[in-house]
Scaffold this motif. Sequence first.
Motif, PDB file in Angstrom:
ATOM      1  N   HIS A 126       0.756  -1.183   0.024  1.00  0.00           N
ATOM      2  CA  HIS A 126       0.111  -0.128   0.051  1.00  0.00           C
ATOM      3  C   HIS A 126       0.855   1.276  -0.221  1.00  0.00           C
ATOM      4  CE1 HIS A 126      -3.349   2.785   0.682  1.00  0.00           C
ATOM      5  NE2 HIS A 126      -2.730   3.149   1.787  1.00  0.00           N
ATOM      6  N   LEU A 173       2.683   1.677  -3.568  1.00  0.00           N
ATOM      7  CA  LEU A 173       1.584   1.951  -4.524  1.00  0.00           C
ATOM      8  C   LEU A 173       1.295   3.767  -4.250  1.00  0.00           C
ATOM      9  CD1 LEU A 173      -0.886  -0.864  -4.430  1.00  0.00           C
ATOM     10  CD2 LEU A 173       0.578  -0.204  -6.361  1.00  0.00           C
ATOM     11  N   ARG A 174       0.947   3.992  -2.981  1.00  0.00           N
ATOM     12  CA  ARG A 174       0.671   5.587  -2.745  1.00  0.00           C
ATOM     13  C   ARG A 174       1.841   6.141  -3.161  1.00  0.00           C
ATOM     14  NH1 ARG A 174       2.076   8.031   1.602  1.00  0.00           N
ATOM     15  NH2 ARG A 174       2.502   6.068   2.692  1.00  0.00           N
ATOM     16  N   ARG A 175       3.127   6.047  -2.806  1.00  0.00           N
ATOM     17  CA  ARG A 175       4.201   6.739  -3.176  1.00  0.00           C
ATOM     18  C   ARG A 175       4.522   6.619  -4.584  1.00  0.00           C
ATOM     19  NH1 ARG A 175       8.794   6.009   1.251  1.00  0.00           N
ATOM     20  NH2 ARG A 175      10.085   7.391  -0.069  1.00  0.00           N
ATOM     21  N   ARG A 176       4.180   5.457  -5.224  1.00  0.00           N
ATOM     22  CA  ARG A 176       4.394   5.458  -6.932  1.00  0.00           C
ATOM     23  C   ARG A 176       3.396   6.513  -7.434  1.00  0.00           C
ATOM     24  NH1 ARG A 176       7.760   2.529 -10.036  1.00  0.00           N
ATOM     25  NH2 ARG A 176       5.987   1.978 -11.382  1.00  0.00           N
ATOM     26  N   ALA A 177       2.283   6.554  -6.929  1.00  0.00           N
ATOM     27  CA  ALA A 177       1.131   7.509  -7.367  1.00  0.00           C
ATOM     28  C   ALA A 177       1.676   8.820  -7.375  1.00  0.00           C
ATOM     29  CB  ALA A 177      -0.252   7.252  -6.750  1.00  0.00           C
ATOM     30  N   GLY A 178       2.575   9.032  -6.272  1.00  0.00           N
ATOM     31  CA  GLY A 178       3.037  10.523  -6.184  1.00  0.00           C
ATOM     32  C   GLY A 178       4.274  10.865  -7.022  1.00  0.00           C
ATOM     33  N   GLY A 179       4.541   9.906  -7.608  1.00  0.00           N
ATOM     34  CA  GLY A 179       5.819  10.197  -8.645  1.00  0.00           C
ATOM     35  C   GLY A 179       7.157   9.774  -8.056  1.00  0.00           C
ATOM     36  N   GLU A 180       7.346   9.241  -7.147  1.00  0.00           N
ATOM     37  CA  GLU A 180       8.456   8.548  -6.612  1.00  0.00           C
ATOM     38  C   GLU A 180       8.907   7.187  -7.394  1.00  0.00           C
ATOM     39  OE1 GLU A 180       9.792   8.755  -2.311  1.00  0.00           O
ATOM     40  OE2 GLU A 180       7.609   9.358  -2.316  1.00  0.00           O
ATOM     41  N   SER A 181      10.092   6.765  -7.702  1.00  0.00           N
ATOM     42  CA  SER A 181      10.561   5.674  -8.051  1.00  0.00           C
ATOM     43  C   SER A 181      10.661   4.505  -7.161  1.00  0.00           C
ATOM     44  CB  SER A 181      11.614   6.053  -8.796  1.00  0.00           C
ATOM     45  OG  SER A 181      13.067   6.116  -8.014  1.00  0.00           O
ATOM     46  N   LEU A 229       4.617  -5.715  -7.065  1.00  0.00           N
ATOM     47  CA  LEU A 229       3.816  -4.636  -7.850  1.00  0.00           C
ATOM     48  C   LEU A 229       3.207  -5.407  -9.073  1.00  0.00           C
ATOM     49  CD1 LEU A 229       5.908  -1.520  -7.909  1.00  0.00           C
ATOM     50  CD2 LEU A 229       3.738  -1.613  -6.866  1.00  0.00           C
ATOM     51  N   GLU A 258      -5.191  -7.103  -9.920  1.00  0.00           N
ATOM     52  CA  GLU A 258      -6.260  -5.979 -10.360  1.00  0.00           C
ATOM     53  C   GLU A 258      -6.643  -6.366 -11.694  1.00  0.00           C
ATOM     54  OE1 GLU A 258      -7.413  -3.612  -8.443  1.00  0.00           O
ATOM     55  OE2 GLU A 258      -6.619  -5.069  -6.979  1.00  0.00           O
TER      56      GLU A 258
END
Length: 120
Positions: free
Chosen positions: A39, A42-50, A79, A86
Amino acid sequence: MAETERENIREATLEGLDTAARKGKHGGRPRVITDDMLHTVLRRRAGGESVAQIQPDLIIPTGKRKGHSPSVASIYRALAEHAHREAYPEAVEAAHADCDKLNTHGVPGPHGTPIERTPL
């Protein structure tokens, strides 16, 4: 004779695996990436982090590598599994239904003969 012995060993192994599964024991290595970690990723990837930026902040909570960060490959694997779940939710539901059916009706043994289950 050797073929018969091999078949006997195979049947005993399958019965042992079935018994272990009924007791809640499943083989293989435990997962390193927990649902909470996934979780967070996923949240941090949505924020643009690698993934490379996120990886040092994750800590493995249990097991041999407790206190260390998981590998980048483990994160990418988690992932990919999440994306697969999903993308194909009906396959996951079908697998759960099949598992429930096997737990209630018994596991088919070699050559389609049912393996007798004894109550725990």
